[in-house]
Enzyme design. Structure first.
Site, PDB file in Angstrom:
ATOM      1  N   CYS A  14       0.836  -0.861  -0.102  1.00 12.73           N
ATOM      2  CA  CYS A  14       0.045  -0.251   0.451  1.00 12.73           C
ATOM      3  C   CYS A  14       0.765   1.325   0.270  1.00 12.73           C
ATOM      4  CB  CYS A  14      -0.993  -0.487   1.467  1.00 12.73           C
ATOM      5  SG  CYS A  14      -1.921  -1.817   1.743  1.00 12.73           S
ATOM      6  N   ASP A 430      36.246  19.543  14.995  1.00  9.77           N
ATOM      7  CA  ASP A 430      36.963  21.296  15.174  1.00  9.77           C
ATOM      8  C   ASP A 430      37.388  21.408  16.766  1.00  9.77           C
ATOM      9  OD1 ASP A 430      36.650  23.876  15.020  1.00  9.77           O
ATOM     10  OD2 ASP A 430      34.825  23.982  16.403  1.00  9.77           O
ATOM     11  N   ASP A 628      30.986  23.164  15.756  1.00  7.19           N
ATOM     12  CA  ASP A 628      29.865  24.352  16.617  1.00  7.19           C
ATOM     13  C   ASP A 628      29.672  25.518  16.380  1.00  7.19           C
ATOM     14  OD1 ASP A 628      32.457  25.271  17.806  1.00  7.19           O
ATOM     15  OD2 ASP A 628      31.494  26.216  19.149  1.00  7.19           O
TER      16      ASP A 628
END
Length: 830
Positions: A14, A430, A628
């Site tokens: 379906c 980082d 960040d």
């Protein structure tokens, strides 16, 4: 992406049909349908009306998610399917019990019945027909949906069930009519009926669907618990009066009050008071966090101690809680790449099974079996086949996994990110704010001859006052401690990855790294030695100049986060290669890396340099980037998996695929462990679904009778089919017990000490001072002349400052740059 609620789907076939129908709509660029949550996500320019019309034409219902009626206001995840199936099941079981007593208990084992029935085979046959008909009416949904989907030429699981039950019923009814014409042997015909199979198939499938619905309901428990965290009311101050209003009516800028023991209604900023706030609901952190004036608070966290007066900063759908809920919902609404295999199979599964059933009947008839025996094998093939197991194998594991991640402060934005995180081979980290705290402080000052430390700090504070870099706050804090108020500057500009420039009166100020300072002033040997000593200790030296004179060097240190060394060790023990990327100088970067336990460092990289390094690393394997800051956004986007520290900037959060709410580096390892566990669970589910159908269908067709004598009846086939989906969902629910922070060393795919040399792009800058530029058109002329040179990567030209900051990727003589400017009609003066 537009979200819809889809109704009428019963199996993977379906959902595949709905996807196919919607993708055919003009303007639709992508469509994913979730059988688990009955939801659909559509990308593109197509109107909602066109999408809904396509779903309706396919035989299903659809509505915009916000406009869809909810079972229970405020609780869109209420399980309404299980109660309905429970009613159907108990009603079916009552009539089925009587049918089984008559058809098997009496006919096969001689169980007692009233004489009026026991001595009348025709009456027994009619009774079985009536009892079966009642069970079929109770479960009419199978037949309605099955016939509709067959009519639309998109047969579903309901079609298989309806065909199997109807075939057994029609054949048994035909044999009942034959019985009426041969009353002398009427008792014999009782053994040719399959009424109990027709009714048992429907009942057992209903059992399976109820268990499946109940288990599917449990997969959304994490999302339900998040929604239930939303506070219902808030105390706001309006016109000098305290009012209690629904939390949904709090507006941005409203002043709200939170007393001890109360939940914080929206995200806000503390204006007055101190307290300890329990943030475990959002971050999983068990210890309360101290809050004071200037700190932020989040909706659904609990004020444990003092009185707080706050200003609403984010309300409604913008709160942290709402964003977390939306991320979990989006992850459930998308599909993992691994699901595409199952989707392709599900799309053709039911037609193929119907074909196999017809071939099975034909083969048994050709082999000399009577019509009854041949039909039994055909019906068993229909009812044992299970497209649902294939369709549920991936989405249930994704839903449980993303919910489990949300519980631990790990938010996967999409199903693809949840799958891909576990495939990571290289982790690029980082430095500032990720490995380190991101809250540096001034540790040393060096003022050049004829310059006082006060003058150095005054100049530095004036420059850094307009900067958003973490190092700027350290300089401002040091200036504040000495009573220095930053003076105003004009024409302020942040040169990405290099430093700051501005004007103060007639003087031009500059601050930044050594390479940037060298473009303006001659550096004294004493200043360079001082800076090198700082760098050797892992501190960052910042150079400050006024016009063409070096004023001095300020040393700034950023300490490691407490969990960074342990987190990096865990990543290495998971078989991942860890690389640190930073814009800091090489000495500082290597000192920090040594303390953190990292052996590979790429330093002195600009934002575009980080993105270039990620591209190089991708040649070695699947790369996850953790960052960040705004300068990490290009690298986060380029990486196969971008992971943002939750305390980072909105740009970094938007660019990332995974968000770590707690801002802890140790959550990177937890996210990878969880992803690997989900991926393993999906593989188990898909194996079971394929294995079950690969073994079950030949067994039902009677292929093993000549070899081993193994035979399967329709009733056992229906029972097996019911259990298959239940097993898949139950296996996925095991993930609710998975502890992502429990560290277990894995067998590394690659040794943690293995390194591959990174060919870092050398990126250099020169600042040219140019006379003759009067307007933006002059800027464009100079920019065009400089960027036409092969060695020039970028030229940032300002007619106001009279400068051109030229970024190079290879060494080039200054004369080449000056000649290009001169040829354009301008003069380089320095």
């Amino acid at each position: 992406m537009t979200q819809y609620t889809v109704g009428g789907m019963s199996c993977a076939a379906c959902s595949a049909h709905v996807e196919k129908a919607v993708r055919g709509v003009n303007g639709v660029t992508a469509c994913t349908v979730s059988l688990l949550t009955n939801s659909m996500a559509v990308d593109g320019t197509a109107s909602p009306e066109a999408v809904i019309a396509a779903v309706s034409a396919a035989g299903y219902t659809a509505a915009l998610k916000d406009a869809a009626p909810q079972a229970k206001k405020g609780d869109p995840l209420t399980d309404t399917e299980t109660p309905q199936l429970k009613k159907r099941l108990f009603s079916s079981l009552g009539f089925l019990a009587v049918l089984m007593y008559v058809s098997m208990g009496h006919v096969m084992w001689g169980w007692p019945l009233p004489a009026a029935l026991a001595d009348n085979p025709l009456a027994l046959g009619l009774l079985q027909l009536l009892l079966t008909a009642v069970v079929m009416v109770i479960n009419q949904k199978f037949f309605i949906n099955g016939v509709k989907s067959l009519w639309r030429r998109s047969p579903s699981m309901d079609t298989l069930v309806a065909l199997g039950s109807a075939t057994a019923f029609i054949y048994s009814t035909a044999m009942l009519f034959v019985m009426t014409a041969d009353t002398a042997h009427a008792a014999h015909y009782l053994h040719t009926f399959y009424f109990e199979s027709a009714a048992m198939i429907l009942t057992l499938i209903t059992v399976g669907k109820m268990l499946e619905a109940r288990s599917k309901g449990r997969t959304t428990d994490a999302l339900k618990s998040l929604m239930q965290l939303s506070p219902k009311t808030a105390t706001v101050v309006r016109d000098g009066q305290e009012l209690t209003v629904p939390a949904a009516e709090v507006r941005k800028g409203d002043i709200f009050l939170v007393r001890p023991g109360e939940s914080i209604p929206v995200d806000g900023l503390v204006l007055e008071g101190t307290s300890a706030v329990d943030e475990s609901a959002l971050t999983g952190e068990s210890l309360p966090v101290d809050k004071q004036v200037g700190d932020t608070v989040s909706a659904a966290t609990v004020n444990r101690a003092g009185f707080l007066r706050c200003e609403a900063t984010r309300v409604g759908e913008d709160t942290t809680l709402s964003q977390i809920i939306r991320m979990v919902e989006d992850a459930a609404a998308t599909k993992a790449p691994i699901a595409k295999v199952a989707d392709r199979v599900s799309g053709i599964f039911v037609p193929v099974v119907i074909g196999i059933a017809l071939v099975t009947v034909a083969v048994w008839l050709l082999c000399g079996a009577d019509i009854g025996a041949a039909l039994v094998h055909g019906v068993t093939v229909l009812v044992i086949s299970c497209p649902c197991a294939l369709g549920l194998a991936t989405p249930v594991a994704i839903m449980v996994g993303s919910g489990q991640g949300a519980r631990h402060g790990i938010l996967f934005k999409t199903a693809e990110s949840l799958e891909q995180a576990g495939r990571a081979e290289i982790i690029a980290l980082d430095k500032t704010g990720t490995i380190t705290t991101g809250a540096p402080r001034v540790t040393a000052l060096f003022a050049c001859k004829g310059v006082s430390e006060q003058q150095l700090l005054e100049t530095a504070a004036a420059l850094e006052a307009k900067s958003e870099h973490p190092l700027a706050q350290a300089v401002l804090d040091a200036a504040k401690m000495r009573g220095i108020t930053p003076q105003d500057v004009t024409d302020f500009e942040a040169v990405s990855g290099s430093g700051l420039v501005a004007r103060q009166g007639d003087a031009q100020l500059l601050g930044g790294n050594r390479r940037f300072a060298e473009t303006r002033a001659a550096l004294s040997p004493d200043a360079v030695r001082f800076a090198d000593a700082l760098a050797d200790k892992g501190q960052t030296p910042l150079y400050f100049c006024r016009d063409d004179r070096l004023l001095g060097v300020i040393g700034v240190a950023d300490t490691l986060k407490d969990d960074s060394p342990a987190a990096i060790k865990q990543l290495q023990e998971l078989g991942l290669r860890v690389v640190m990327l930073t814009g800091d100088n090489a000495r500082t970067a290597k000192a920090v890396a040594a303390d953190a336990g990292i052996t590979e460092v790429v330093a002195d990289v600009l934002p575009q340099g980080k993105e270039a390094v990620i591209r190089q690393l991708q040649q070695e394997g699947v790369v996850a980037m953790v960052g960040d800051g705004i300068n990490d956004a290009p690298a986060l986007t380029r990486a196969d998996i971008g992971i943002a520290i939750g305390a980072g900037t909105d740009v970094a959060l938007d660019a990332a695929d995974v968000v770590l709410v707690k801002s802890r580096l140790s959550d990177v390892a937890a996210a990878i462990r969880l992803s690997r566990a989900v991926l393993k669970n999906i593989h188990q589910n898909l194996f079971w679904a394929f294995f079950y159908n690969a073994i079950g269908i030949p067994l039902a067709a009677g292929a093993f009778i000549p070899l081993f004598g193994w035979e399967l009846t329709p009733m056992f086939g229906a029972a097996a089919m019911s259990l298959s989906s239940f097993c898949v969902v139950t296996n996925a629910l095991r993930l609710t017990r998975f502890k992502p922070h429990k560290h277990v060393k894995s067998r590394a795919r690659r040794q943690a000490t293995h390194t591959v040399e990174i060919k870092e792009e050398k990126i250099m800058t020169h600042t040219l001072h140019i006379e003759g530029m009067m307007c933006p058109r002059c800027e464009a002329h100079v920019k065009s002349a400089l960027e036409a040179l092969p060695a020039v990567k970028e030229a940032a030209v300002s007619h106001k400052d009279g400068t051109a900051v030229v970024t190079l990727d290879t060494e080039v003589a200054i004369s080449v740059l000056t000649d290009a400017v001169t040829a354009a009609g301008y003069t380089v003066v320095g």
